[in-house]
Design a protein around this motif. Structure first.
Motif, PDB file in Angstrom:
ATOM      1  N   ASP A  31       6.438  14.242  23.309  1.00  0.00           N
ATOM      2  CA  ASP A  31       5.772  14.306  22.002  1.00  0.00           C
ATOM      3  C   ASP A  31       6.703  14.346  20.798  1.00  0.00           C
ATOM      4  N   GLY A  33       8.405  11.922  19.905  1.00  0.00           N
ATOM      5  CA  GLY A  33       8.262  10.617  19.257  1.00  0.00           C
ATOM      6  C   GLY A  33       9.114   9.520  19.883  1.00  0.00           C
ATOM      7  N   LYS A  34       9.452   9.679  21.166  1.00  0.00           N
ATOM      8  CA  LYS A  34      10.311   8.677  21.813  1.00  0.00           C
ATOM      9  C   LYS A  34       9.664   7.291  21.846  1.00  0.00           C
ATOM     10  N   SER A  35       8.391   7.220  22.243  1.00  0.00           N
ATOM     11  CA  SER A  35       7.734   5.906  22.287  1.00  0.00           C
ATOM     12  C   SER A  35       7.652   5.318  20.885  1.00  0.00           C
ATOM     13  N   THR A  36       7.341   6.153  19.924  1.00  0.00           N
ATOM     14  CA  THR A  36       7.235   5.680  18.541  1.00  0.00           C
ATOM     15  C   THR A  36       8.579   5.168  18.045  1.00  0.00           C
ATOM     16  N   ARG A  60      -3.738   3.372  25.017  1.00  0.00           N
ATOM     17  CA  ARG A  60      -3.123   2.562  23.988  1.00  0.00           C
ATOM     18  C   ARG A  60      -2.890   1.180  24.540  1.00  0.00           C
ATOM     19  N   HIS A 100       7.440  13.364  30.178  1.00  0.00           N
ATOM     20  CA  HIS A 100       6.084  13.857  30.458  1.00  0.00           C
ATOM     21  C   HIS A 100       6.003  14.331  31.904  1.00  0.00           C
ATOM     22  N   ASP A 153       8.065  13.536   7.768  1.00  0.00           N
ATOM     23  CA  ASP A 153       6.916  13.332   6.885  1.00  0.00           C
ATOM     24  C   ASP A 153       5.883  14.438   7.034  1.00  0.00           C
TER      25      ASP A 153
HETATM   26  P1  G4P Z   1       6.826  10.757  23.074  1.00  0.00           P
HETATM   27  O1  G4P Z   1       6.961   9.336  23.536  1.00  0.00           O
HETATM   28  O2  G4P Z   1       8.124  11.392  22.737  1.00  0.00           O
HETATM   29  O3  G4P Z   1       6.004  11.618  23.948  1.00  0.00           O
HETATM   30  O4  G4P Z   1       6.055  10.753  21.691  1.00  0.00           O
HETATM   31  P2  G4P Z   1       5.174   9.656  20.981  1.00  0.00           P
HETATM   32  O5  G4P Z   1       6.023   8.580  20.441  1.00  0.00           O
HETATM   33  O6  G4P Z   1       4.037   9.291  21.833  1.00  0.00           O
HETATM   34  O7  G4P Z   1       4.687  10.516  19.756  1.00  0.00           O
HETATM   35  C1  G4P Z   1       3.942  11.702  19.920  1.00  0.00           C
HETATM   36  C2  G4P Z   1       3.058  11.909  18.724  1.00  0.00           C
HETATM   37  O8  G4P Z   1       3.883  12.102  17.559  1.00  0.00           O
HETATM   38  C3  G4P Z   1       2.191  10.699  18.406  1.00  0.00           C
HETATM   39  O9  G4P Z   1       1.002  11.192  17.860  1.00  0.00           O
HETATM   40  C4  G4P Z   1       2.987   9.985  17.339  1.00  0.00           C
HETATM   41  O10 G4P Z   1       2.187   9.179  16.516  1.00  0.00           O
HETATM   42  C5  G4P Z   1       3.560  11.149  16.580  1.00  0.00           C
HETATM   43  N1  G4P Z   1       4.776  10.797  15.838  1.00  0.00           N
HETATM   44  C6  G4P Z   1       5.880  10.163  16.281  1.00  0.00           C
HETATM   45  N2  G4P Z   1       6.774  10.034  15.294  1.00  0.00           N
HETATM   46  C7  G4P Z   1       6.235  10.613  14.194  1.00  0.00           C
HETATM   47  C8  G4P Z   1       6.680  10.794  12.852  1.00  0.00           C
HETATM   48  O11 G4P Z   1       7.750  10.391  12.451  1.00  0.00           O
HETATM   49  N3  G4P Z   1       5.821  11.449  12.040  1.00  0.00           N
HETATM   50  C9  G4P Z   1       4.607  11.895  12.426  1.00  0.00           C
HETATM   51  N4  G4P Z   1       3.846  12.512  11.540  1.00  0.00           N
HETATM   52  N5  G4P Z   1       4.155  11.738  13.685  1.00  0.00           N
HETATM   53  C10 G4P Z   1       4.967  11.096  14.552  1.00  0.00           C
HETATM   54  P3  G4P Z   1      -0.333  11.274  18.706  1.00  0.00           P
HETATM   55  O12 G4P Z   1      -1.321  11.920  17.814  1.00  0.00           O
HETATM   56  O13 G4P Z   1      -0.072  11.884  20.033  1.00  0.00           O
HETATM   57  O14 G4P Z   1      -0.665   9.801  18.971  1.00  0.00           O
HETATM   58  P4  G4P Z   1      -1.154   8.697  17.975  1.00  0.00           P
HETATM   59  O15 G4P Z   1      -2.607   8.664  18.209  1.00  0.00           O
HETATM   60  O16 G4P Z   1      -0.782   9.106  16.600  1.00  0.00           O
HETATM   61  O17 G4P Z   1      -0.454   7.459  18.403  1.00  0.00           O
END
Ligand code: G4P
Length: 536
Positions: A31, A33-36, A60, A100, A153
């Motif tokens: 969580d 944000g690795k995938s992001t 997704r 995970h 952010d």
């Molecule tokens: P992971 O692979 O490390 O487990 O993490 P992933 O990228 O799935 O990100 C986990 C959650 O954190 C996602 O939200 C993603 O959108 C959010 N996220 C990642 N980078 C940022 C960032 O820079 N800022 C903010 N505010 N959020 C971030 P989610 O609610 O689990 O999924 P989604 O419905 O938003 O995609």
């Protein structure tokens, strides 16, 4: 490869190609944000044009591999491989670290195949358990680490306290290269500490395209941002003047980490990270063989298998071995030698994969990851090489397991199949198989870094070896290495601990918890126990 004239030309091509490679992994807690971030990196590098294409989560669109029914049922991805993309004049290989629920020994092993790592932290959480575990492996292997503090952010902790945590908890000196302007949640941009001035970010709809950046001078920034700007500059200087001044040599020596701030979901800070990776991160270097002699990158082809995956294609029971190229040029169709068995291996089918995407690879260079299909004869840790001189890389390290269960065949009449399957899974590194004086050979203990390994093992025992198993969990969570095997009786004498022999000859002393370990130590002060994190 062959005649000397041709080999000379090839050697210089290999050096050029290797010099362009940057092979790294992201270490993080679920969580963070690795995938992001992966998407954002690929977006900047123009591999994919729309965010979302390499996401690996249930529900997704995109990459949820389906090599096992169990995986489908849970909607998680067990597939890990490398995403390759070009950025500026470099080729970047991002090797995926499964996290995970699929966190397993493979996650650690990926770190044997990279030249550097990006430690991704959630700004609200800082260092988290899985990140710490992976960082310890990086530290043990002297892998240089760039830190990216994500989700700026959103409301989170302040930048100085996050940097302090790096020093206090893992003894890693932060060297900020950017500093956030605006409180977490009101992220405006960053002070560019390397080039000076202010990089202001602008949001795009859903972060779906690379975020536009605007560069302002310090004076302009002060006029535009006022106190926020001054505060950011002062905070950054506080750190750079107290030991956090940037020095590439300290990064390469893995004693300090460059720190960047950003928001992957908005693509903020991602360009900085890519620029840093190509300008600073080390490329592939000579890899020491089993005798410690480095194999030059322009020697004939060599590589090692760091992951083997079975049954990815439900139509055929195929097995893909992922190998990192260490030297020379790999060409599809090449016949290579497996140093472990001395047998030839024909590389007719070679793929680069990331999730569901598969593309055929014709040529690969040091730093690249290749997926060898139909590789039923290959095992984790095998060295592959072509031509002379032969080479064998050291065996991959084994990592301290965290989960234990006794394995028994459901049908006692299938003891032979059971033994064969257990041997095979052990040899492949799917699980560690341990035996104890207490239980004997008939009831081996399966040990794993992550519980997913048990499920994979159980599935394969039933599906492949026709020996369904029952796994009875053991309550152990604290693991040490026992230096003197004769002392195993001391460990076994307590009711909350046990000595177990692993197939690499290492004795592990496992205890219910730290309290049980403490008791054993008090009762037997002569016990020699060492950290068991990695047995290189
Ligand atoms: P992971 O692979 O490390 O487990 O993490 P992933 O990228 O799935 O990100 C986990 C959650 O954190 C996602 O939200 C993603 O959108 C959010 N996220 C990642 N980078 C940022 C960032 O820079 N800022 C903010 N505010 N959020 C971030 P989610 O609610 O689990 O999924 P989604 O419905 O938003 O995609």
């Amino acid at each position: 490869m062959g005649t000397s004239g041709g080999a000379d030309t090839l050697a210089s091509d290999v050096l050029t190609a290797a010099g362009q490679r940057r092979t790294f992994a992201v270490i993080s807690h679920p969580d963070a944000g690795k995938s992001t971030l992966t998407e954002a990196l690929a977006l900047h590098a123009k591999v994919i044009t729309e965010a979302g294409a390499v996401h690996g989560k249930a529900g997704r669109r995109g990459v949820v591999s389906d090599w096992m029914e169990m995986e489908k049922a849970r909607g998680i991805s067990i597939t890990s491989a490398a995403l390759q993309f070009a950025y500026r004049d470099r080729v970047i290989n991002l090797v995926d670290t499964p996290g995970h629920a699929d966190f397993s020994e493979d996650t650690y092993r990926v770190l044997t195949a990279v030249d550097s790592a990006v430690m991704l932290l959630d700004a609200a959480k800082g260092l988290e358990p899985q990140t710490l575990k992976l960082f310890e492996v990086c530290r043990h292997r002297d892998i240089p680490v760039i830190t990216f503090i994500n989700k700026w952010d959103r409301p989170g902790r302040d930048a100085l306290s996050l940097c302090d945590e790096l020093v206090e908890r893992i003894g890693l000196q932060p060297m900020p290269l950017t500093w956030p302007v605006g409180e977490p949640g009101h992220f405006r941009g960053v002070v560019d500490l390397a080039e000076g001035g202010f990089v202001r970010y602008h949001r795009t709809a859903g972060g779906a395209t690379a975020a536009p950046e605007e560069r302002l001078s310090a004076e302009e920034a002060e006029a535009a941002e006022g106190a926020e700007w001054t505060r950011a500059v002062e905070e950054a200087h506080l750190l750079t003047e107290s030991g956090g001044g940037f020095a590439a040599s300290r990064y390469l020596a893995a004693t300090a980490t460059p720190v960047l701030f950003g928001a992957a979901v908005l693509n903020f800070g991602v360009r900085h990270l890519l620029d840093l990776l190509v300008s600073l991160a080390p490329g592939p270097g000579p890899r020491p063989d089993a005798h410690g002699a480095p194999r030059p990158v322009d020697a004939p082809f060599s590589g090692f298998v760091f992951k083997v995956q079975t049954g990815m294609d439900p139509a055929h029971r195929d097995q893909v071995a992922f190998a990192r190229v260490c030297s020379g040029t790999f060409e599809r169709g090449m016949v290579v030698t497996n140093a472990t068995t001395g047998r030839p291996f024909a590389t007719k089918y070679t793929q680069q994969m990331f999730g569901r995407e598969r593309t055929t690879v014709d040529t690969a260079y040091p730093g690249d990851v290749i997926g060898l299909v139909n590789a039923t004869s290959l095992r984790v840790g095998d060295t592959l090489y072509a031509d002379k001189p032969p080479v064998r890389f050291p065996p991959l390290p084994t990592f301290a397991p965290a989960h234990f269960a006794v394995a028994r065949p459901v049908d006692l009449g299938r003891a032979k199949q059971f033994r064969r399957g257990v041997e095979q899974l052990n040899a492949e590194g799917v699980i560690q198989v341990l035996v104890s004086d207490r239980r004997g050979d008939a009831a081996p203990v399966f040990a794993a870094v992550g519980p997913m390994q048990f499920e994979v093992a159980a599935h394969r025992m039933a599906a492949e070896f026709k020996a369904a198993i029952r796994l009875d969990p053991l309550p152990y969570s604290t693991v040490r290495r026992l230096s003197d095997p004769a002392q195993r009786v001391l460990v076994d004498s307590g009711s909350r601990g046990e000595a177990l022999l692993r197939s690499d000859g290492v004795y592990l002393a496992v205890f219910n918890d730290d309290i049980a370990l403490g008791m054993a130590r008090r009762q037997h002060p002569e016990l020699k126990l060492e950290s068991a994190l990695h047995d290189a």
